[in-house]
Design a protein around this motif. Structure first.
Motif, short mmCIF file in Angstrom:
data_model
loop_
_atom_site.label_atom_id
_atom_site.label_comp_id
_atom_site.label_asym_id
_atom_site.label_seq_id
_atom_site.Cartn_x
_atom_site.Cartn_y
_atom_site.Cartn_z
N THR A 414 0.83 -1.21 0.00
CA THR A 414 0.00 0.00 0.00
C THR A 414 0.86 1.25 0.00
OG1 THR A 414 -0.07 0.06 2.43
CG2 THR A 414 -1.78 -1.23 1.33
N TRP A 415 0.74 2.07 -1.04
CA TRP A 415 1.47 3.34 -1.08
C TRP A 415 0.58 4.48 -0.63
CZ3 TRP A 415 0.61 8.10 -3.08
CH2 TRP A 415 1.69 9.03 -2.98
N TRP A 416 1.09 5.27 0.29
CA TRP A 416 0.42 6.51 0.70
C TRP A 416 1.38 7.32 1.54
CZ3 TRP A 416 -1.79 6.93 5.96
CH2 TRP A 416 -1.59 5.78 6.75
N GLN A 417 0.93 8.42 2.12
CA GLN A 417 1.79 9.34 2.88
C GLN A 417 1.00 9.97 4.01
OE1 GLN A 417 2.37 12.17 -0.50
NE2 GLN A 417 4.52 11.58 -0.32
N THR A 418 1.72 10.56 4.95
CA THR A 418 1.08 11.35 6.00
C THR A 418 0.09 12.33 5.35
OG1 THR A 418 3.10 11.20 7.31
CG2 THR A 418 1.53 12.91 7.95
N GLU A 419 0.51 12.93 4.26
CA GLU A 419 -0.30 13.96 3.60
C GLU A 419 -1.55 13.41 2.94
OE1 GLU A 419 2.91 13.47 3.38
OE2 GLU A 419 4.04 15.35 3.34
N TRP A 512 5.39 0.97 -10.03
CA TRP A 512 6.48 0.52 -9.16
C TRP A 512 7.04 1.77 -8.49
CZ3 TRP A 512 7.92 -4.76 -9.29
CH2 TRP A 512 7.26 -5.52 -10.28
N LEU A 513 6.97 1.85 -7.18
CA LEU A 513 7.48 3.01 -6.46
C LEU A 513 8.99 2.89 -6.31
CD1 LEU A 513 5.51 5.15 -5.65
CD2 LEU A 513 4.35 2.94 -5.56
N LEU A 514 9.69 4.00 -6.54
CA LEU A 514 11.16 3.94 -6.57
C LEU A 514 11.82 4.73 -5.45
CD1 LEU A 514 11.61 4.40 -10.42
CD2 LEU A 514 11.54 2.26 -9.13
C1 WT7 Z 1 6.60 8.13 2.08
C2 WT7 Z 1 5.57 8.64 3.03
C3 WT7 Z 1 2.24 5.84 4.53
C4 WT7 Z 1 2.49 5.59 5.92
C5 WT7 Z 1 3.90 5.41 6.35
C6 WT7 Z 1 4.88 6.42 5.81
C7 WT7 Z 1 7.14 6.04 1.18
C8 WT7 Z 1 5.08 4.72 1.77
C9 WT7 Z 1 5.19 3.10 0.34
C10 WT7 Z 1 5.05 1.96 -0.49
C11 WT7 Z 1 6.96 2.67 -1.66
C12 WT7 Z 1 6.26 3.97 0.10
C13 WT7 Z 1 7.06 7.07 0.07
C14 WT7 Z 1 6.16 8.13 0.65
N1 WT7 Z 1 6.18 4.96 1.03
N2 WT7 Z 1 4.48 3.60 1.38
N3 WT7 Z 1 4.07 1.06 -0.34
N4 WT7 Z 1 5.96 1.79 -1.48
N5 WT7 Z 1 7.14 3.75 -0.89
O1 WT7 Z 1 4.33 7.70 5.78
O2 WT7 Z 1 6.18 9.07 6.76
O3 WT7 Z 1 4.38 10.13 5.35
O4 WT7 Z 1 6.14 8.68 4.32
O5 WT7 Z 1 6.88 6.76 2.39
O6 WT7 Z 1 8.33 7.58 -0.19
O7 WT7 Z 1 6.34 9.38 0.05
P1 WT7 Z 1 5.26 8.97 5.60
#
Ligand code: WT7
Length: 647
Positions: A414-419, A512-514
């Motif tokens: 699962t890809w996502w971010q704090t934002e 694919w996340l890099l």
């Molecule tokens: C960054 C966000 C999402 C909650 C935990 C981190 C990386 C997150 C993945 C994934 C590749 C990922 C990215 C993103 N990231 N999930 N599944 N595959 N990269 O949250 O501290 O806001 O960090 O974590 O680089 O931008 P965060």
């Protein structure tokens, strides 16, 4: 990420369609959700908000989009704590277990929805009694104990915004965050358990409190049993206040756009950003994603996310998503290797965990510990396993599937971010054919595209990950700094949200996340900015200059490598400086290696050449160094880096 890695990812040909057995019970099979969302994403999100969330007043407008500011479900009113607690109790599920809590020493607590509601109502009254009202900020600095969940939900119940600070952050980091938010109350604990010992929190909090004038009261939960100083009039024991508190506190309706929480995250400058999340859209997003990404069946599933509540994963997928869905979940206080390397698998077996959500760093650590550890336990209850926080390499993905998922549980990366507030890119376990290492496709309702340097959409190959339209859980801004919000996320590619990540699309359209493309490192799934560590280093009296880079690391994803120039005549050891960074930011930000150097490689215009330092740290041959002011600096650093890998 190095070119070889990208090549290796593209050679990955294995595919895993969902099994017939899994599809039979899954919420989503086929493409109907994707089709519906594709036709009209606003209408799609409106249907989720209606079906999954209880509103005390319906909204008039689904989404107002004044780029880059969005508002969702305008005019609607709801209470997040009501959605997470009362509605389940009212529906007759008060006796259902909400939390199986396991303390690190082995003590346990079982908390039903009715009990959690009671506790939250009383703590809401405690907060009110301390003067907290709608719109105030409350800081939370706690170990992984149920009171963290209680405190967050009590804030939501009375309309105060919480700002949770990870217990591993230093007193300085805590003070900065309290002051930025002007929080009125701090909720902390004497200490918590970690690796068989009590770590102190209150003494750290006390240090922070010396410079946080906005804090009027401190509530202290007893957990560690360690001795603490209580300042009369300011500090109060949680159990004493709770014993005196009124039992009932009605959930007040909040506007959909009421601030629910601030969560600080690292950016490319030294100052962390207070990411703002609001009520109706956020709750819709996390409830929807928690239900469909994990294929949650609340009557039979036991869900477990190993994150800490101090990070966004803990907010969205321990507190708000699972409780809003009425799930039963496990919360564990401690580290994965206490008392043995099989602790997590013993917990899976003990509670019959069916859905397990962790980070690639943890998975790579399990790989190092060996397959005999999971093999000691019956993991047959598991049916969906997830990954979050950083790119997962195909090897770790396959190991996870085979050794934890028995070769038959769907893996959701699962890809996502704090934002983003909630999951954005992920397989749906009953619908998506997965490939090891790929997060696959944007979820229904999410628009994601890869663009090139000039912002043109790419349908194949590598580029920058962008989000093309607003979504309900998106950040509403950076606390106190709307300009920085525009600048950071919306300036690079006009009209698009830029996530800061590189991504690649393969021939089948899989994403694919890099990894990050900016000056943000990802260490064990934690975001740390290079500038933040540099400022911490240069705040040491012996340091003249510092450059920090994230270098690839087999276990932690990236490792923090620092290059430091000391002031003339000054003395400091690597240990001194590592401890200094721990004191300034927290142990998670300690550099793995520090190289002392008489000079840092700079361009002729005086910019530190970070890319080159990263190449040095990762042992790569350097290309063109003709823009460098003094090439001998690099030769010197390279020979030292080579030496240290031989050591
Ligand atoms: C960054 C966000 C999402 C909650 C935990 C981190 C990386 C997150 C993945 C994934 C590749 C990922 C990215 C993103 N990231 N999930 N599944 N595959 N990269 O949250 O501290 O806001 O960090 O974590 O680089 O931008 P965060």
């Amino acid at each position: 990420m190095a070119d070889e890695t990208i090549e290796a990812l593209l050679l990955e040909q294995r595919k895993f369609p969902p099994s017939e057995a899994f599809k039979k019970r899954a919420h989503v099979v086929g493409t109907h959700l994707y089709d519906e969302a594709h036709a009209d994403y606003e209408a799609f999100w409106a249907r989720q908000a209606e079906e999954l969330v209880s509103w005390s007043q319906p909204w008039q407008t689904v989404c107002e989009w004044n780029p880059p500011f969005s508002k969702w479900f305008i005019g609607g009113q709801l209470n997040v704590a009501y959605n997470c607690l009362d509605r389940h109790v009212e529906a007759g599920r008060g006796g259902k277990v909400a939390i199986h809590w396991e303390g690190e020493p082995g003590d346990t607590r079982t908390i039903t929805y009715a009990q959690l509601l009671d506790e939250v109502e009383r703590f809401s009254n405690v907060l009110r009694g301390l003067g907290v009202t709608r719109g105030d900020r409350v800081n939370i600095y706690l170990p992984m104990i149920p009171e963290a969940v209680v405190a967050m939900l009590a804030c939501a119940r009375i309309g105060a915004a919480h700002s949770v600070v990870f217990g591993g952050f230093s007193s300085q980091a805590l003070a900065d965050r309290i002051n930025d938010a002007s929080a009125k109350v701090l909720v902390t604990a004497d200490g918590g358990w970690r690796r068989g010992e009590v770590f102190a929190l209150k003494p750290q909090a006390d240090e922070a409190l010396a410079s946080t004038p906005s804090i009027e009261h401190v509530v202290v939960v007893r957990r560690g049993g360690n001795a603490v100083d209580m300042s009369a009039g300011r500090d109060h024991w949680y159990h004493e206040l709770m014993a005196r508190a009124d039992e009932r506190c009605a959930a007040e309706p909040m506007d959909s756009e009421q601030l629910l929480f601030l969560l600080y995250t690292s950016g490319t400058t030294g100052k962390p950003k207070g990411i703002m999340h609001t009520t109706g859209g956020y709750l819709t997003h996390v409830t929807y994603t928690h239900k469909y990404v994990f294929d949650l069946h609340p009557d039979s599933d036991v869900y477990w996310c190993t994150a800490d509540v101090g990070w966004v994963t803990g907010h969205s997928y321990i507190v708000y998503g699972p409780l809003s869905n009425g799930a039963t979940q496990v919360i564990y206080e401690g580290v994965p290797n206490f008392p043995g390397n099989d602790r997590l698998w013993s917990i899976v077996e003990k509670y019959g965990v069916t859905i397990f959500y962790t980070a690639p760093t943890a998975i790579r650590t399990f790989m190092k510990w060996g397959t005999q550890e999971p093999a000691k336990h019956d993991l047959s209850s598991l049916r969906v396993i997830g990954s979050v926080g950083e790119p997962i390499n195909p090897e770790a993905w396959m190991w996870y599937r085979e050794n934890i998922g028995r070769g038959d549980c769907p893996v959701v990366d699962t890809w996502w971010q704090t934002e983003t507030g909630g999951i954005m890119i992920s397989p749906l376990p009953g619908a998506t054919t997965t490939k090891p290492g790929s997060a696959t496709f944007p979820l229904p309702g999410v628009g994601a595209e890869v663009v090139d340097e000039s912002g043109r959409t790419i349908t194949k190959g590598g580029g920058y990950l962008t989000l093309t339209h607003p979504w309900p859980g998106m950040l509403r801004g950076i606390w106190g700094d709307p300009e920085r919000y525009k600048e950071t996320y919306w300036a690079r590619f006009p009209g698009r949200y830029f996530a800061g990540d590189g991504a690649k699309l393969d021939d089948d359209g899989y994403l694919w996340l890099l990894g990050r493309v900016d000056d943000v490192m990802n260490v064990s799934g934690h975001r740390i900015s290079t500038t933040e560590v540099e400022s911490a280093l240069v705040s040491h009296p012996s340091v003249a200059e510092a450059a920090v880079v994230g270098a690839n690391d087999a276990t932690t994803g990236q490792a923090i490598i620092a290059y430091v120039t000391l002031r003339g005549g000054a003395q400091a050891t690597e240990t001194d400086l590592r401890n200094h960074v721990a004191k300034e930011i927290g142990a998670i930000a300690k550099p793995k290696t520090i190289y002392f150097t008489p000079d840092l490689p700079k361009t002729r215009s005086g910019k530190i050449m970070r890319r080159l330092l990263r190449d040095v740290a990762e042992g790569r041959n350097l290309g063109d160094t003709t823009t460098l002011a003094d090439a001998s600096v690099v030769a010197e650093l390279q020979s030292r880096a080579a030496q240290s890998t031989e050591d």
